[in-house]
Write an enzyme that holds these catalytic residues in place. Sequence first.
Site, short mmCIF file in Angstrom:
data_model
loop_
_atom_site.label_atom_id
_atom_site.label_comp_id
_atom_site.label_asym_id
_atom_site.label_seq_id
_atom_site.Cartn_x
_atom_site.Cartn_y
_atom_site.Cartn_z
N ARG A 272 -45.25 -20.16 6.93
CA ARG A 272 -44.48 -19.53 5.85
C ARG A 272 -43.80 -20.56 4.96
O ARG A 272 -43.66 -20.36 3.76
CB ARG A 272 -43.47 -18.55 6.44
CG ARG A 272 -44.13 -17.29 6.96
CD ARG A 272 -43.25 -16.46 7.87
NE ARG A 272 -44.00 -15.30 8.35
CZ ARG A 272 -43.70 -14.62 9.44
NH1 ARG A 272 -42.67 -14.97 10.18
NH2 ARG A 272 -44.44 -13.58 9.81
N HIS B 34 -46.94 -15.61 -23.12
CA HIS B 34 -48.24 -15.90 -23.72
C HIS B 34 -48.82 -14.72 -24.49
O HIS B 34 -49.81 -14.87 -25.21
CB HIS B 34 -49.23 -16.35 -22.64
CG HIS B 34 -49.06 -17.77 -22.20
ND1 HIS B 34 -48.06 -18.15 -21.32
CD2 HIS B 34 -49.73 -18.90 -22.51
CE1 HIS B 34 -48.16 -19.45 -21.10
NE2 HIS B 34 -49.15 -19.94 -21.81
N GLU C 274 -49.34 -13.49 5.72
CA GLU C 274 -48.47 -14.25 6.64
C GLU C 274 -47.12 -13.55 6.82
O GLU C 274 -46.08 -14.19 6.97
CB GLU C 274 -48.30 -15.70 6.15
CG GLU C 274 -49.61 -16.47 6.19
CD GLU C 274 -49.45 -17.96 6.08
OE1 GLU C 274 -48.39 -18.49 6.49
OE2 GLU C 274 -50.39 -18.62 5.61
N THR D 152 -45.53 -9.54 5.55
CA THR D 152 -45.07 -8.94 4.30
C THR D 152 -43.59 -9.27 4.07
O THR D 152 -42.85 -9.58 5.01
CB THR D 152 -45.21 -7.41 4.33
OG1 THR D 152 -44.32 -6.87 5.33
CG2 THR D 152 -46.63 -6.98 4.64
#
Length: 383
Positions: free
Chosen positions: A243, A338, A363, A365
């Site tokens: 993580r 953009h 990995e 939630t």
Amino acid sequence: MSATASEVSQMKTMIRNFVENEVDPYAQQIEDENHIPQHLVDKAKELGLFGLSIPEEYGGIGLNATGKAIVLEQLGRTHNGYVSLISAHTGIGSTGLVRLGSEQIKQKYLPDMAAGNLIGAFALSEPGAGSDATNLSTKAEKKGNKWILNGLKHYITNGPIADVITVFAITDKEKGAKGGITAFLVEKDFPGFSVGAEDKKMGLRGSHSSQIIFEDCEVPEENVIGQVGMGYVSALTILGEGRVGLAARAVGSSEKLIEMSARYANERVQFGKPIAVNQGIQWMLADMATETEAAKQLTMKAASLIDEGKKAIKEASMAKMFASEVFNKVADKAVQIHGGMGYIAEYPIERFYRDARITKIYEGTNEIQRVIVAKHILNENKI
């Protein structure tokens, strides 16, 4: 022996140059073909990227958590599918073996994993065991000097190309997570192993995931990682470090998006002046930069605690949760700055926007990360 601060700094510069000069020019090709050119994989091998967290005695670079986070931050600046191939291998795909494997299997597998000759993966998730990682149905039964695995894993990053996979299975149903889950290192060539359906995903093109199937799959007893029955504890250890790496990648991607957005704001002229002079644009950039810096500090703090030998489970969850949510917010603002160009597939902003979304899911939630953080806070403040 870990790399020195000077060596890490040199590697940071080298990786920045590598991603800008060699990976970025192929980013659109990766996106269009859903395939990473072999020469980019070979270059990653040459740079030692597959051995980031593997100790030097096994042929790796042996970076500590902080050094690895610094490198992954730089890798996060380029195509996320490319980075995912490498980070899934150097993170959860090899951390368990490095931290918990016997000397016998370390000697057998780590040198080739460090060289990138064996690609690693991590197989915990199942159709009935996602956020509830203890609800495994994959079983392992001891027969003679082998373990026989039966079950199905899914959403396994690197699944279609992995040579060695860290697999979690129930070895004692009665004990469950408290002594009944075991971690195994499984080779793709073991009898009874097969790769199932490949996933078609929203993003992370070039990074492939799939089902992994075990049908009376034979695993030698020496391929147990850590202690029999302690696999769930092993999974938490592996995921904690993973993580932090994921958070570092999210920070790098956010930094890249900020730079692209600021350049575009200075160049894009509307109503006779660059849009950068508009307060609305300035505030978006200020929020993007401030939150990214905060995510970076959380990430480096978690990495530092790991290097000090502390568990840092709460801090790793904080870093992953916050950095992934910042990445998503930064990507959204980058699209807005953009304008129409941010929505066009030929430009990288749209790709980063799609790739950001999975970081709040895999990995663990972000909802699960909040549960982990809250539990630690409550336990730390019991009366």
